[in-house]
Design a protein around this motif. Sequence first.
Motif, short mmCIF file in Angstrom:
data_model
loop_
_atom_site.label_atom_id
_atom_site.label_comp_id
_atom_site.label_asym_id
_atom_site.label_seq_id
_atom_site.Cartn_x
_atom_site.Cartn_y
_atom_site.Cartn_z
N UNK A 1 0.14 -1.10 -0.24
CA UNK A 1 -0.20 0.07 -0.71
C UNK A 1 -1.89 0.44 -1.33
N UNK A 2 -1.98 -0.85 -1.89
CA UNK A 2 -3.33 -0.15 -3.20
C UNK A 2 -3.94 -1.59 -2.77
N UNK A 3 -3.76 -2.66 -1.63
CA UNK A 3 -4.25 -3.46 -1.78
C UNK A 3 -4.64 -3.40 0.01
N UNK A 4 -4.18 -3.18 1.09
CA UNK A 4 -4.61 -3.08 2.93
C UNK A 4 -4.98 -1.58 2.77
N UNK A 5 -4.37 -0.61 2.47
CA UNK A 5 -4.84 0.91 2.33
C UNK A 5 -5.74 1.66 2.01
N UNK A 6 -6.77 1.89 2.81
CA UNK A 6 -7.72 2.53 2.27
C UNK A 6 -7.56 3.45 1.52
#
Length: 509
Positions: A119-124
Amino acid sequence: MALFTRDSSFALTFTFFYALILAWAMGFHELWFDETEPWLLALYSDSYSELLYNKRFEGHPNLWYSILFAVTSFTHDLRALQITQTVFAIGFVYLFLRYAPFPKLLKGMICFGYYGLFEYGIISRLYALEMFFLFLVCTFYSKRFSHWYLYIALLAILAQTNLFGFFMTGVLGLLLFSETFNVWKETPKLPVSPARKFIGIAIWATGCLFSFWSMMRPNEIEASLLTFLHPYYFYQTIARIWQSFAPVPDLTTSFWNTSFLKTSVEIVLSALLLALLCAAFYRTKRLLLPLLLLFGALFFLFFLKFEGSMRHHGHYFVYTIALLWLRTYYVQSLIPHHPFKWADKILLPCLYLFGFLQVIAGAYALATDWKHPFFMGKEVAQYLKALPTGYILATDERVATSNITAYLGHPVYNLPTGNLASFYTLDPQEANDLRPIVLLDWAQALAQQKNTPVILVCRSELPYQWSSFPIEFLATFRGNSINRFAFYIYKVNPLPFPKKYMMAEFSAQ
């Protein structure tokens, strides 16, 4: 293993592994319209003042958009959006692994779990930015009085990340100044002069007010503050507490923002979890109050104003971790004996359980994102790029198809508004959904005016067989994707008749 006994070596090593995983995952993750919208706003705003005007309906502060505006001044490559996201994601992971006062295994599970990795890593989105400044605040917390202005400046910046950073800034600011004014009996006299106190209050209040002002949408000034008021949202909001700690989704392709357990079960688990947290923070009452304030703010937000998604609900967990981090600066000196000693003994195993569940959920999310498209926009854009360059590309709406615009790298004609669209605004006054037959008629009028075939990209299937002129159906993009949006592609050729013109049409709504 001796290498990992040192916090710096442990943090650098596993941050490196995290960066490798993130770089690999970014290669196949397909951006969706909530990710590309800030990029499009930054890219197609001719000046910074125009950017601030264009984002007025976004409901977020300016910081993320300002960063992307600076990035787009150097490059128009969409991959720069993901690189920017990766920088802040790696930053908050390193800070957490290096400075968070938790066992190394627990820190690793949180960073490589559902929120930290997916959620807070891959999704920009702007949540990695929030995590980065939140963990900076936690890191400098022990030096908040010796580095007074730096700490308050970090609080002010945190408020500019998003609404949830604004909540945390407000609560931590109240805690800071309550300590400096000796509200708490256990607080020793602190070396902060009256002038520094009031200047600090001014900086903190200015940061909060500016953040609040930049988040206010023009339509919210006159609208009701309450969007929802129904028992369904009340029950769902209670269940969100448990979901945020244990985000175990349905084991399907469209797992996103789903939950494995029934709401009735999650309500009971949420109540038990909240009781456990209150007992654990009882020893440090000055942090128990912020916990209740933050949870209360989230509860009323999700119940009365904004239902939210898992990335929003996860802040129950994020706030808890941040306050547990801050608790380590107090717990040794306050209330040595209290009736809830058992809470700490239960809380740590529970955190390990939650960390384990988040790793499982994160691994499932990552594997699903690898096997299935997250959104169909990129595939549609690739199809459109293969068509003859002389065709006019048009869409029936600007929200979902803005993602296609980002992957194409140029604006697309929007039929309802009658102009080229590069980004969308959520202005309710601009709602202009056309009836399917009218939409096809306008596409044919555009083809006539330009004397060029129009490629129409639609969110829903159109009854093109009933059109008074021939329409060619080209393709359907309705795969087994995570974010279930379908797209339909039609070709409208100009006819050898006099030019047609678009006429005013009432909204389909």
